[in-house]
Design a protein around this motif. Sequence first.
Motif, short mmCIF file in Angstrom:
data_model
loop_
_atom_site.label_atom_id
_atom_site.label_comp_id
_atom_site.label_asym_id
_atom_site.label_seq_id
_atom_site.Cartn_x
_atom_site.Cartn_y
_atom_site.Cartn_z
N THR A 199 -5.16 -62.95 -18.52
CA THR A 199 -6.39 -63.64 -18.91
C THR A 199 -6.09 -64.95 -19.64
O THR A 199 -6.73 -65.97 -19.38
N SER A 200 -5.10 -64.92 -20.52
CA SER A 200 -4.75 -66.17 -21.22
C SER A 200 -4.12 -67.18 -20.27
O SER A 200 -4.31 -68.39 -20.44
N ALA A 201 -3.40 -66.72 -19.24
CA ALA A 201 -2.85 -67.63 -18.25
C ALA A 201 -3.97 -68.30 -17.45
O ALA A 201 -3.88 -69.49 -17.11
N VAL A 202 -5.04 -67.56 -17.18
CA VAL A 202 -6.19 -68.14 -16.49
C VAL A 202 -6.85 -69.22 -17.36
O VAL A 202 -7.25 -70.28 -16.86
N GLU A 203 -6.93 -68.96 -18.66
CA GLU A 203 -7.49 -69.96 -19.57
C GLU A 203 -6.62 -71.21 -19.61
O GLU A 203 -7.13 -72.34 -19.66
N GLU A 204 -5.30 -71.04 -19.58
CA GLU A 204 -4.39 -72.19 -19.52
C GLU A 204 -4.58 -72.96 -18.21
O GLU A 204 -4.52 -74.19 -18.20
N LEU A 205 -4.80 -72.23 -17.13
CA LEU A 205 -5.05 -72.87 -15.84
C LEU A 205 -6.30 -73.74 -15.90
O LEU A 205 -6.32 -74.85 -15.36
N THR A 207 -14.22 -71.23 -13.38
CA THR A 207 -15.11 -71.13 -14.54
C THR A 207 -16.26 -70.17 -14.27
O THR A 207 -16.67 -69.41 -15.15
N GLY A 208 -16.79 -70.18 -13.06
CA GLY A 208 -17.92 -69.32 -12.72
C GLY A 208 -17.57 -67.86 -12.57
O GLY A 208 -18.44 -66.99 -12.65
N ARG A 209 -16.30 -67.57 -12.34
CA ARG A 209 -15.85 -66.18 -12.19
C ARG A 209 -14.76 -65.90 -13.22
O ARG A 209 -13.58 -65.91 -12.89
N PRO A 210 -15.17 -65.63 -14.45
CA PRO A 210 -14.17 -65.41 -15.50
C PRO A 210 -13.34 -64.15 -15.24
O PRO A 210 -13.81 -63.21 -14.61
N MET A 211 -12.13 -64.19 -15.75
CA MET A 211 -11.21 -63.07 -15.56
C MET A 211 -11.56 -61.97 -16.56
O MET A 211 -11.35 -62.11 -17.76
N ARG A 212 -12.14 -60.88 -16.08
CA ARG A 212 -12.45 -59.72 -16.91
C ARG A 212 -11.94 -58.48 -16.21
O ARG A 212 -12.42 -58.13 -15.14
N LEU A 213 -10.99 -57.82 -16.82
CA LEU A 213 -10.45 -56.60 -16.25
C LEU A 213 -11.00 -55.42 -17.05
O LEU A 213 -10.92 -55.39 -18.28
#
Length: 140
Positions: free
Chosen positions: A66-72, A100-106
């Motif tokens: 999730t933090s890697a997605v935020e860095e992306l 941005t429209g599909r946030p990473m939530r596991l």
Amino acid sequence: MCHIGYVIALLGVTPSLILQIYGVLVILKYHIGIMDSVYYLVLRSLYAIQNYVMLSSPAVSAGLVTSAVEELKLILHEKLLHERGKEQEPQIQIFLDYVTGRPMRLTLFEVVPLDWSLPVLILNLCISYQIIIVQFTKLY
């Protein structure tokens, strides 16, 4: 399918953690064999810590993703600033809108969040039930 195995591990190991900690408290209260109890306490505590780390590791890994997605997202915003007026700007904007429209939530079965908060939830659950068990058994 791997969610089912992790949920079974959560349901099986969390009560085991609670009982391991209770066993340590019983030994601490009654001082059962001073040298034997020290070794037993150390081994029991290490085993409890190992179980906790094993339960928490998938959540920590998911938190890293999730933090890697935020860095992306930050990299895409920087790239968008540098590409203003160039031919790649619309493509970068479309991809940035998608991310941005599909946030990473596991989550596990849309109930248990699989992120940095899961280890805290497990610890909170263990402490809460430990307090309840100690009060019911009148250990202290």
